[in-house]
Design a protein around this motif. Structure first.
Motif, short mmCIF file in Angstrom:
data_model
loop_
_atom_site.label_atom_id
_atom_site.label_comp_id
_atom_site.label_asym_id
_atom_site.label_seq_id
_atom_site.Cartn_x
_atom_site.Cartn_y
_atom_site.Cartn_z
N ILE A 273 20.00 6.67 -17.56
CA ILE A 273 20.64 8.25 -16.37
C ILE A 273 20.64 8.84 -17.44
CG2 ILE A 273 21.25 10.06 -15.41
CD1 ILE A 273 20.02 6.74 -13.39
N ARG A 274 20.73 10.01 -19.11
CA ARG A 274 21.59 10.80 -19.59
C ARG A 274 21.06 12.13 -20.32
NH1 ARG A 274 18.61 9.28 -25.62
NH2 ARG A 274 16.42 9.35 -25.56
N VAL A 275 22.66 13.18 -20.57
CA VAL A 275 22.79 14.01 -20.43
C VAL A 275 22.44 13.97 -22.33
CG1 VAL A 275 23.38 16.45 -20.75
CG2 VAL A 275 23.67 14.81 -18.27
N GLY A 276 21.63 14.87 -22.53
CA GLY A 276 21.53 15.27 -24.14
C GLY A 276 20.74 14.31 -25.22
N SER B 12 29.13 13.26 -31.16
CA SER B 12 29.12 12.74 -29.87
C SER B 12 29.16 13.13 -28.54
CB SER B 12 29.00 11.34 -30.56
OG SER B 12 28.31 10.25 -29.61
N ILE B 13 29.35 14.89 -28.34
CA ILE B 13 29.42 14.58 -26.63
C ILE B 13 28.62 14.80 -26.46
CG2 ILE B 13 30.30 16.97 -25.76
CD1 ILE B 13 31.57 18.15 -28.44
N GLY B 14 28.15 13.68 -25.25
CA GLY B 14 27.50 13.43 -24.62
C GLY B 14 27.32 12.15 -23.24
N VAL B 15 27.04 12.04 -22.57
CA VAL B 15 27.55 10.44 -21.19
C VAL B 15 25.59 10.25 -20.96
CG1 VAL B 15 28.28 11.01 -19.07
CG2 VAL B 15 28.75 12.89 -20.31
N PHE B 16 26.00 8.59 -20.90
CA PHE B 16 24.89 8.66 -20.05
C PHE B 16 25.69 7.47 -19.26
CE2 PHE B 16 26.79 5.62 -23.86
CZ PHE B 16 26.72 4.64 -23.61
N GLY B 17 24.83 7.34 -18.69
CA GLY B 17 24.69 5.88 -17.89
C GLY B 17 23.46 5.02 -17.92
N VAL B 18 24.00 3.61 -17.34
CA VAL B 18 23.32 2.87 -17.27
C VAL B 18 23.14 1.31 -15.63
CG1 VAL B 18 22.05 0.14 -19.06
CG2 VAL B 18 23.41 2.29 -20.35
N ILE B 19 21.90 1.68 -15.37
CA ILE B 19 21.62 0.65 -14.63
C ILE B 19 20.82 -0.73 -14.84
CG2 ILE B 19 21.90 0.16 -12.09
CD1 ILE B 19 22.55 3.18 -13.27
N LEU B 20 21.05 -1.91 -15.21
CA LEU B 20 20.05 -2.86 -15.50
C LEU B 20 19.50 -3.23 -14.23
CD1 LEU B 20 22.03 -4.85 -17.97
CD2 LEU B 20 20.19 -3.66 -18.36
N ASN B 21 18.51 -3.52 -13.68
CA ASN B 21 17.19 -3.88 -13.00
C ASN B 21 16.84 -5.72 -12.99
OD1 ASN B 21 15.29 -3.89 -11.14
ND2 ASN B 21 14.19 -3.14 -11.39
N PHE B 22 17.10 -6.19 -12.21
CA PHE B 22 16.66 -7.30 -13.13
C PHE B 22 15.87 -8.30 -11.94
CE2 PHE B 22 20.70 -6.70 -14.45
CZ PHE B 22 20.87 -7.87 -15.67
N VAL C 257 25.78 12.15 -13.65
CA VAL C 257 25.82 12.37 -14.98
C VAL C 257 26.65 13.75 -16.06
CG1 VAL C 257 25.39 11.79 -16.81
CG2 VAL C 257 24.88 10.24 -15.41
N ASN C 258 25.29 14.37 -15.22
CA ASN C 258 24.96 16.09 -15.32
C ASN C 258 26.81 16.87 -15.20
OD1 ASN C 258 22.70 15.81 -15.91
ND2 ASN C 258 22.32 16.70 -14.03
#
Length: 588
Positions: free
Chosen positions: A187-190, A410-420, A462-463
């Motif tokens: 999930i990210r912006v940019g 690099s003005i931006g934001v992201f999220g990482v959720i790993l699915n195992f 994130v937004n």
């Protein structure tokens, strides 16, 4: 049987006594190591000495007090703060005992902007009319960039000078994750926020290629410009030499005037003897840069009570205390607060060298910057990288200084959720079941995919972080959110472009930033104090012993590919909401 027990008892007793003796011996050695750290005495510089400038060591933000980490491959004693190098060269200009500088560098361990700081200090030293002589058996491109600032550049007759241009290569993990049954939910912006691309792509996106091309060309332009100015070779000529790979043999480097001569070490020593007036049968008096900086601590320091505080923010941004190589929100915000509340501190300089990290931790530090700005001048000095969260913490400053080759934005934001889920279910045969009191009680669980509703919730978060980010940058830079958004989206900028688009104010060195802070505070006489206090090397070693041992064996196992291992480790570890740029800019 009696004799058996007697021998057993004697053996056990011998082992115990040996252990006690070894323990006492270890304790004595250990105490000696502790007492030797931080007990450095002033170095005596003999007449007609040569300052040995070894730039193959790690050139970092601050010179460490000492280190236990080198025992397991951690930060070694052979590391030095860039500011100490520049201060030492300034002192050597007027030091009657220093007659010349001998520059030795093959493959420097430093970022681009850091090398520019040191290179400019070498150029400034030459105003003293004392010679700077560079020699190496081989020069990487970074090494040659530094060496080219010398009066004379020499290469071993059988050596090597690398001059081929810059390249940027990224490693992508999507294929490996798929084979393992791991899904990276992003999930990210940019569109330019490319830190997550290695997890979801097999090659660069068009947006990322565009920005990487722009900043690599920007770095290369600064590189060629510097060499052109000191070697008196046209920049276009240098470009052609690299593009056509014309430097293949030592004689090529001489023919294209990249070096002044092909010499062996004994010939260099004879030249240094002539400079210092040393008899050919005697050893040259030398002092290493690491020893020479020991004389900088108090000499020439102002007695004024007025202070300019320098806050060093170096490394990934994390919550908590962090370390000297990590920006802990508690430790750095406390240091800024201490400087703000000290009436003798008349101005603050935040020195940033960071690709970012935790968005929350960045905001905690930003808040202290805003409060400080209300009561005294606050200047930001950006080093090699001040991007994403690194930009966030500095954007509230009255003025932002960058080097031409600083990486920022690099003005931006992201999220990482790993699915195992696939790894657990299909490859390992593990399944999960349970109960919950609400439909979102297990949101962001790693054993299943996000539902559309959960993804929407995280995207909203994130937004919100991104909106907060650009709002605070807009306030700090006195621009509209729309303007900042057009420069944001995760896009990375080189220092020269950041000044043009308004994300930074001036091209300038760290010293320029300190001078500006003093001027803004209307100070003529002042002393510089540094925050936060350096972490005790013993505590740091004991706290990081496990990591140091792991890093030692990882480096031994992976060799030159250790950097790829670290990239993969960082990429997979980027879980949660991040304001971060995942690039390490180096030239070889």
């Amino acid at each position: 049987m009696k004799e058996f027990f007697k021998y057993v008892f004697a053996t056990v007793f011998g082992i115990v006594i040996s252990a006690v003796i070894l323990g006492i011996l270890f304790f004595v050695i250990f105490v000696g190591m502790i007492s030797s750290i931080g007990s450095e005495s002033e170095t005596v510089v003999k007449k007609n000495s040569v300052l040995f400038l070894n730039l193959d060591q790690a050139i970092i933000e601050r010179t460490p007090e000492g280190s236990f980490g080198s025992l397991f491959g951690g930060a070694s004693d052979k590391s030095i703060g860039f500011n100490d190098v520049t201060r030492a060269l300034k002192k050597a200009q007027t030091d009657e005992n220093i007659q010349a500088v001998y520059l030795n560098v093959s493959a420097p361990n430093a970022g681009m902007a850091t090398m520019l700081e040191v290179r400019n200090a070498i150029i400034d030293f030459k105003k003293s009319k004392k010679p700077v002589i560079a020699y190496s058996e081989s020069y990487s491109q970074g090494a040659y960039y530094l060496a080219s600032a010398a009066n004379k550049v020499y290469l071993n007759p059988e050596g090597e000078l690398e001059f081929k241009g810059f390249s940027s290569n990224l490693m992508f993990f999507k294929g490996a994750l798929e084979k393992l049954g791991i899904e990276a939910q992003i999930i990210r912006v940019g569109n330019y926020k490319s830190a997550v691309e290695p997890l979801i792509n097999t090659k660069m996106s068009d947006y990322n290629r565009q920005q990487v091309t722009a900043y690599v060309n920007g770095l290369y332009d600064t590189f060629l410009t510097g060499i052109s100015q000191t070697r008196k070779i046209e920049k276009d000529t240098l470009w052609q030499i690299a593009d056509q790979y014309k430097i293949q043999l030592p004689k090529d480097a001489l023919a294209y005037k990249m070096v002044d001569g092909l010499k062996y070490k004994d010939e260099i020593l004879d030249e240094l003897r002539n400079v210092t007036g040393t008899d050919k049968k005697k050893e040259i008096n030398t002092v290493s840069i690491n020893d020479y900086i020991k004389n900088l601590s108090t000499e020439g320091e102002s007695s004024s009570k007025n202070k300019v505080a320098v806050i060093y923010a170096n490394g990934d941004i994390v919550g908590g205390e962090g370390s000297d190589e990590q920006i802990g929100s508690e430790r750095i915000s406390r240091a800024i607060r201490k400087a703000r509340l000290d009436d003798d501190v008349k101005a603050i300089v935040l020195r940033v060298n960071s690709g970012g990290g935790s968005a929350l931790a960045s905001d905690v530090i930003w808040r202290e910057m805003v409060l400080s700005k209300k009561v005294k001048p606050v200047i930001a000095s950006f080093g090699d990288v001040a991007a994403s969260g690194g930009y966030y913490i500095g954007c509230a400053a009255d003025s932002i200084f960058v080097q031409p080759n600083t990486i920022t934005g690099s003005i931006g934001v992201f999220g990482v959720i790993l699915n195992f889920q696939e790894l657990f279910n299909n490859k390992l045969g593990l399944t999960f079941d349970g109960v919950k009191t609400g439909q979102y009680a297990d949101i962001m669980s790693s054993n299943r995919a996000l539902t559309p509703a959960e993804r929407a919730i995280i995207q909203k978060g994130v937004n919100n972080v991104y909106d907060t980010f650009i709002s605070k940058v807009a306030d700090g830079r006195k621009k509209t959110k729309t303007q900042i958004d057009s420069l944001g989206g995760g896009r990375v900028w080189i220092g020269t472009d950041a000044v043009k688009n308004g994300l930074a104010d001036r091209l300038g060195s760290f010293k320029d930033a300190v001078t500006s802070a003093a001027k803004k505070a209307k100070l003529k006489d002042y002393k510089v104090v540094e925050y936060p206090e350096k972490i005790d090397p013993l505590k740091e070693f004991l706290g990081a012993a496990k990591d140091n041992v792991s890093a030692y064996y990882a480096k031994k196992e992976f060799g030159e590919n250790y950097v790829l291992y670290k990239q993969m480790q960082k990429a997979i570890g980027n879980t949660g909401i991040q304001a971060k740029m995942e690039y390490e800019i180096r030239i070889k």
